[in-house]
Design a protein around this motif. Structure first.
Motif, mmCIF file in Angstrom:
data_model
loop_
_atom_site.group_PDB
_atom_site.id
_atom_site.type_symbol
_atom_site.label_atom_id
_atom_site.label_comp_id
_atom_site.label_asym_id
_atom_site.label_seq_id
_atom_site.Cartn_x
_atom_site.Cartn_y
_atom_site.Cartn_z
ATOM 1 N N SER A 80 0.832 -1.200 0.000
ATOM 2 C CA SER A 80 0.000 0.000 0.000
ATOM 3 C C SER A 80 0.872 1.259 0.000
ATOM 4 C CB SER A 80 -0.905 0.012 1.240
ATOM 5 O OG SER A 80 -1.564 1.255 1.356
ATOM 6 N N PRO A 81 0.702 2.144 -0.967
ATOM 7 C CA PRO A 81 1.541 3.356 -1.014
ATOM 8 C C PRO A 81 1.226 4.341 0.101
ATOM 9 C CG PRO A 81 -0.176 3.453 -2.682
ATOM 10 C CD PRO A 81 -0.238 2.078 -2.095
ATOM 11 N N THR A 82 0.087 4.177 0.745
ATOM 12 C CA THR A 82 -0.304 5.101 1.819
ATOM 13 C C THR A 82 -0.181 4.462 3.198
ATOM 14 O OG1 THR A 82 -2.621 4.413 1.573
ATOM 15 C CG2 THR A 82 -1.889 6.327 0.296
ATOM 16 N N GLY A 83 0.410 3.281 3.277
ATOM 17 C CA GLY A 83 0.530 2.606 4.565
ATOM 18 C C GLY A 83 -0.800 2.016 5.001
ATOM 19 N N GLY A 84 -0.950 1.800 6.284
ATOM 20 C CA GLY A 84 -2.195 1.210 6.793
ATOM 21 C C GLY A 84 -1.987 0.637 8.179
ATOM 22 N N ALA A 85 -2.745 -0.391 8.491
ATOM 23 C CA ALA A 85 -2.744 -0.975 9.834
ATOM 24 C C ALA A 85 -1.381 -1.507 10.249
ATOM 25 C CB ALA A 85 -3.782 -2.092 9.905
ATOM 26 N N TYR A 86 -0.550 -1.890 9.282
ATOM 27 C CA TYR A 86 0.766 -2.460 9.580
ATOM 28 C C TYR A 86 1.894 -1.535 9.139
ATOM 29 C CZ TYR A 86 -2.163 -6.531 10.296
ATOM 30 O OH TYR A 86 -3.147 -7.376 10.735
ATOM 31 N N GLY A 87 1.588 -0.239 9.093
ATOM 32 C CA GLY A 87 2.607 0.735 8.758
ATOM 33 C C GLY A 87 3.003 0.681 7.296
ATOM 34 N N PRO A 88 4.250 1.047 6.966
ATOM 35 C CA PRO A 88 4.667 1.094 5.565
ATOM 36 C C PRO A 88 4.718 -0.269 4.886
ATOM 37 C CG PRO A 88 6.530 1.449 7.040
ATOM 38 C CD PRO A 88 5.302 1.510 7.882
ATOM 39 N N ASP A 89 4.694 -1.358 5.670
ATOM 40 C CA ASP A 89 4.720 -2.705 5.093
ATOM 41 C C ASP A 89 3.318 -3.263 4.855
ATOM 42 O OD1 ASP A 89 7.450 -2.627 5.117
ATOM 43 O OD2 ASP A 89 7.684 -3.873 6.908
ATOM 44 N N THR A 90 2.284 -2.461 5.047
ATOM 45 C CA THR A 90 0.912 -2.919 4.811
ATOM 46 C C THR A 90 0.741 -3.313 3.347
ATOM 47 O OG1 THR A 90 0.060 -1.471 6.546
ATOM 48 C CG2 THR A 90 -1.526 -2.266 4.910
ATOM 49 N N CYS A 91 0.178 -4.491 3.129
ATOM 50 C CA CYS A 91 -0.021 -4.985 1.769
ATOM 51 C C CYS A 91 -1.315 -4.444 1.161
ATOM 52 C CB CYS A 91 -0.080 -6.511 1.759
ATOM 53 S SG CYS A 91 1.424 -7.323 2.339
ATOM 54 N N ASN A 92 -1.345 -4.396 -0.159
ATOM 55 C CA ASN A 92 -2.597 -4.108 -0.856
ATOM 56 C C ASN A 92 -3.607 -5.207 -0.546
ATOM 57 O OD1 ASN A 92 -1.699 -1.754 -2.130
ATOM 58 N ND2 ASN A 92 -0.856 -2.889 -3.869
ATOM 59 N N GLN A 93 -4.886 -4.883 -0.721
ATOM 60 C CA GLN A 93 -5.935 -5.873 -0.499
ATOM 61 C C GLN A 93 -5.687 -7.091 -1.382
ATOM 62 O OE1 GLN A 93 -9.882 -4.350 -0.952
ATOM 63 N NE2 GLN A 93 -10.872 -6.218 -0.239
ATOM 64 N N GLY A 94 -5.827 -8.267 -0.803
ATOM 65 C CA GLY A 94 -5.615 -9.514 -1.543
ATOM 66 C C GLY A 94 -4.214 -10.066 -1.411
ATOM 67 N N TYR A 95 -3.335 -9.345 -0.702
ATOM 68 C CA TYR A 95 -1.950 -9.801 -0.520
ATOM 69 C C TYR A 95 -1.629 -9.900 0.974
ATOM 70 C CZ TYR A 95 -1.230 -8.982 -5.490
ATOM 71 O OH TYR A 95 -1.337 -9.030 -6.853
ATOM 72 N N VAL A 96 -0.664 -10.742 1.289
ATOM 73 C CA VAL A 96 -0.240 -10.953 2.678
ATOM 74 C C VAL A 96 1.287 -11.031 2.702
ATOM 75 C CG1 VAL A 96 -2.343 -12.195 3.343
ATOM 76 C CG2 VAL A 96 -0.385 -13.472 2.415
ATOM 77 N N TRP A 97 1.867 -10.905 3.882
ATOM 78 C CA TRP A 97 3.311 -11.079 3.995
ATOM 79 C C TRP A 97 3.691 -12.523 3.669
ATOM 80 C CZ3 TRP A 97 3.407 -8.382 9.409
ATOM 81 C CH2 TRP A 97 3.329 -6.988 9.222
ATOM 82 N N ARG A 98 4.815 -12.670 3.000
ATOM 83 C CA ARG A 98 5.262 -14.009 2.575
ATOM 84 C C ARG A 98 5.717 -14.855 3.756
ATOM 85 N NH1 ARG A 98 9.864 -13.782 -1.813
ATOM 86 N NH2 ARG A 98 10.866 -12.731 -0.041
ATOM 87 N N GLU A 99 6.468 -14.262 4.675
ATOM 88 C CA GLU A 99 6.866 -14.915 5.924
ATOM 89 C C GLU A 99 7.723 -16.158 5.724
ATOM 90 O OE1 GLU A 99 3.277 -15.464 8.224
ATOM 91 O OE2 GLU A 99 3.266 -13.373 8.861
#
Length: 234
Positions: A80-99
């Motif tokens: 997400s270019p505007t950040g979000g709930a997880y700060g600058p690493d917030t993913c766009n909708q439909g994506y998650v951290w790879r982990e």
């Protein structure tokens, strides 16, 4: 007169080891390393390091390695270019951290995160010679019985906090590592010394032969040796 277990110890322990090693069979010196082209983490033929991050030595297919590189290159476009709930690493909708490890915040489709978890679990199956893996900070001890023995967790540290930790025996008369059980580390990444056996095993090796116990931290895919054991020797 020697007890049955003492006779068994006398039979399976090489003379050079001596009686002093009986109380700490999990701390035996490792066998000399074989000549592996890329060190102890050399992958079996047909597999390569995943290389999702610097130092990622999980063995995967070349296709999965290429996908990991592509995911790294596309990471910004899925964030997400505007950040979000997880700060600058917030993913766009439909994506998650790879982990692939807890700090891996590359944004991918959920199926790729699931695939990364499977890769971390299965990496132990794809080393050229897992008996050569270096020692870590988890240790085992052995109590011999007739026939076989019990393998105990002797404590550990340096693991992923609250992570699943799996144990395998390698160097047996089998093509694949043998699962011995699993534990969960505490909030500091430690494992306690246990009085209940991790695994109770029977003869699977000629006498005087050791197996190596491997510890896999599933959250990172990191595999290390926890020591050798005569539990499978008879």
């Amino acid at each position: 007169m020697l007890t049955p277990v003492a006779r068994h110890l006398r039979r399976v322990l090489p003379v050079a080891v001596g009686a002093a090693a009986v109380a700490g069979l999990g701390a035996l010196l490792p066998a000399p390393a074989s000549a592996l082209p890329y060190g102890p983490y050399t992958c079996a033929q047909g597999y390569v390091w995943r290389d999702a991050f610097d130092g990622d030595l999980v063995c995967v297919t070349p296709a999965d390695r290429d996908i990991a590189h592509t995911e790294n290159a596309q990471a910004v476009s899925h964030r997400s270019p505007t950040g979000g709930a997880y700060g600058p690493d917030t993913c766009n909708q439909g994506y998650v951290w790879r982990e692939t490890r807890p700090s891996d915040h590359v944004c991918v489709e959920p199926g790729r995160r699931d695939r990364a978890r499977v890769q971390n679990t299965e990496g132990i199956l794809h080393f050229a010679d897992p008996t050569q893996l270096p020692a870590g900070d988890v240790h085992i001890r052995t109590e011999l019985t007739l026939p076989g023995g019990a393998i105990y967790l002797d404590g550990g540290k340096g693991l992923t906090p609250n992570g699943r930790i799996e144990f395998y025996a390698v160097g047996l008369n089998t093509n694949s590592p043998r699962p011995l059980g699993n534990r969960q580390s505490d909030g500091s990444g430690n494992l306690p010394r246990e009085s209940a056996a991790l695994a109770d095993v029977r003869c699977d090796l000629p006498r005087n032969k050791t197996a190596t116990v491997i510890v896999v931290d599933i959250r990172t895919g990191t595999a290390k040796s926890a020591g050798t054991t005569y539990a499978f020797s008879c």
